[in-house]
Design an enzyme around this catalytic site. Structure first.
Site, PDB file in Angstrom:
ATOM      1  N   ASP A 166      44.585  40.792  43.443  1.00 39.28           N
ATOM      2  CA  ASP A 166      45.957  40.293  43.630  1.00 39.28           C
ATOM      3  C   ASP A 166      46.897  40.943  42.610  1.00 39.28           C
ATOM      4  OD1 ASP A 166      45.115  38.881  41.420  1.00 39.28           O
ATOM      5  OD2 ASP A 166      45.576  36.895  42.220  1.00 39.28           O
ATOM      6  N   SER A 167      46.337  41.813  41.740  1.00 40.95           N
ATOM      7  CA  SER A 167      47.181  42.687  40.919  1.00 40.95           C
ATOM      8  C   SER A 167      48.112  43.498  41.804  1.00 40.95           C
ATOM      9  CB  SER A 167      46.303  43.629  40.083  1.00 40.95           C
ATOM     10  OG  SER A 167      45.371  44.300  40.903  1.00 40.95           O
TER      11      SER A 167
ATOM     12  N   ASP B  89      40.335  39.434  46.442  1.00 43.35           N
ATOM     13  CA  ASP B  89      40.798  38.299  45.631  1.00 43.35           C
ATOM     14  C   ASP B  89      41.354  37.176  46.499  1.00 43.35           C
ATOM     15  OD1 ASP B  89      40.546  38.303  42.888  1.00 43.35           O
ATOM     16  OD2 ASP B  89      42.315  39.543  42.559  1.00 43.35           O
TER      17      ASP B  89
ATOM     18  N   GLU C  86      39.516  32.783  40.607  1.00 41.65           N
ATOM     19  CA  GLU C  86      39.738  32.574  39.178  1.00 41.65           C
ATOM     20  C   GLU C  86      39.471  31.134  38.768  1.00 41.65           C
ATOM     21  OE1 GLU C  86      43.608  33.921  37.978  1.00 41.65           O
ATOM     22  OE2 GLU C  86      43.374  35.872  38.973  1.00 41.65           O
TER      23      GLU C  86
ATOM     24  N   LYS D  56      36.619  36.880  45.458  1.00 42.62           N
ATOM     25  CA  LYS D  56      36.730  36.604  44.021  1.00 42.62           C
ATOM     26  C   LYS D  56      37.733  35.485  43.794  1.00 42.62           C
ATOM     27  CE  LYS D  56      38.796  39.479  40.852  1.00 42.62           C
ATOM     28  NZ  LYS D  56      39.836  38.580  40.290  1.00 42.62           N
TER      29      LYS D  56
ATOM     30  N   GLU E 274      37.893  38.657  31.663  1.00 41.53           N
ATOM     31  CA  GLU E 274      39.126  39.397  31.356  1.00 41.53           C
ATOM     32  C   GLU E 274      39.750  38.898  30.056  1.00 41.53           C
ATOM     33  OE1 GLU E 274      41.961  39.682  34.545  1.00 41.53           O
ATOM     34  OE2 GLU E 274      43.480  40.623  33.261  1.00 41.53           O
TER      35      GLU E 274
HETATM   36  O1  KIV Z   1      43.706  41.376  40.512  1.00 43.89           O
HETATM   37  C1  KIV Z   1      42.991  42.209  39.922  1.00 43.89           C
HETATM   38  O2  KIV Z   1      43.174  43.421  40.007  1.00 43.89           O
HETATM   39  C2  KIV Z   1      41.922  41.697  39.087  1.00 43.89           C
HETATM   40  C3  KIV Z   1      41.231  42.666  38.179  1.00 43.89           C
HETATM   41  C4  KIV Z   1      42.106  43.025  37.065  1.00 43.89           C
HETATM   42  C5  KIV Z   1      39.914  42.170  37.713  1.00 43.89           C
HETATM   43  O3  KIV Z   1      41.617  40.544  39.134  1.00 43.89           O
END
Ligand code: KIV
Length: 271
Positions: free
Chosen positions: A51-52, A90, A120, A118, A187
């Site tokens: 989600d970056s 994510d 959080e 993934k 992280e």
């Molecule tokens: O959103 C993302 O790119 C991430 C990575 C930095 C691990 O969660």
């Protein structure tokens, strides 16, 4: 092997085998098929539609505005570029607020080509992890500087610096493993803490700003290529384009540095 890369395609059970065998894993974020294909050719093991993308692709200040539709779209694009690397996607902000919402979103990602979802945090997310895993969705957990917690943290700040926070992170790491996660991204935590968590777990850890003693490392594509995303550049970011000489060369240089343990060094880690 009949993949275009000639390598055996990664599967979820291979993650635990890699940890047992001491084989460090190189992971990058990708958002489209072209970069994904170059990563696959360069031997990147794991590719994350993070989600970056909200910050580096959409130009936003945080990951909070990213939607399930955004991740599903980019997952389908990236998936078309991969033949060997394992694809993770994510769960964006609040898509994992309830187990049912998480399952709906994760199902879309798996149907678009991802092999894992993934998410959080720990706390109430432990129930979400269990719910997904029981329903055949492999899960990667993400602890430490979790960007979706930016409002509570008051910024993107290193976590686990004092004893209480460090032992809480240890407990959370154990808990996400017990809930069924197959992989853990750590992280923005001090190197010694990440090393201790990595040693204590059976599942592999992938570090980003978590020092050299994780089972693998991840960087955001734009950071690895030295692109200015308009945000403060964290200490752990390294531009591999110079030494790699080309985009694919940069991916190879990163993978090699992860495997031989030269990245991250002390200059790219937190004490
Ligand atoms: O959103 C993302 O790119 C991430 C990575 C930095 C691990 O969660």
């Amino acid at each position: 092997m009949d993949t275009p890369t000639g390598r055996k395609p990664w599967t979820v059970p291979m993650l635990a085998e890699a940890k047992r065998g001491g084989r460090r894993m190189a992971m990058l974020t990708a958002y489209d098929a072209g970069f994904a294909r170059a990563m696959d050719r360069a031997g990147i093991d794991l590719v994350l539609v993070g989600d970056s993308l909200g910050m580096v692709v959409q130009g936003r200040d945080s990951t909070l505005p990213v939607t399930v539709d955004d991740i599903a779209y980019h997952t389908a694009c990236v998936s078309r570029g991969l033949s060997s690397a394992l694809l993770l996607s994510d769960l964006p902000f609040q898509a994992d607020a309830t187990p049912a919402r998480a399952l709906d979103a994760a199902t879309r990602f798996l149907q678009a080509g991802a092999a894992m979802a993934k998410l959080e945090g720990a706390g109430h997310k432990l129930e979400v992890i269990r719910y997904l895993v029981e329903r055949e969705v492999p899960v990667c957990a993400h602890l430490g500087l979790t960007p979706q917690s930016v409002l509570r943290f008051g910024g993107f700040k290193v976590q686990g610096r004092d004893d209480a926070a460090a032992s809480r992170l240890h407990e959370e790491a154990r808990a996400v493993q017990d809930a069924g996660a197959s992989l853990l991204v750590l992280e923005g935590v001090p190197s010694a803490l990440a090393a201790g968590i990595t040693a204590a777990l059976d599942i592999p850890t992938i570090g980003i700003g978590a020092g050299p003693r994780c089972d693998g490392q991840v960087l955001v594509l734009h950071d690895l290529l030295g692109l200015d995303s308009g945000h403060r550049r964290p200490k752990f970011v390294k531009d591999f384009l110079g030494e790699g000489g080309s985009v694919e060369g940069a991916f190879r240089a990163f993978a090699e540095a992860v495997r031989n343990g030269s990245f991250p060094d002390a200059a790219h880690s937190y004490e």
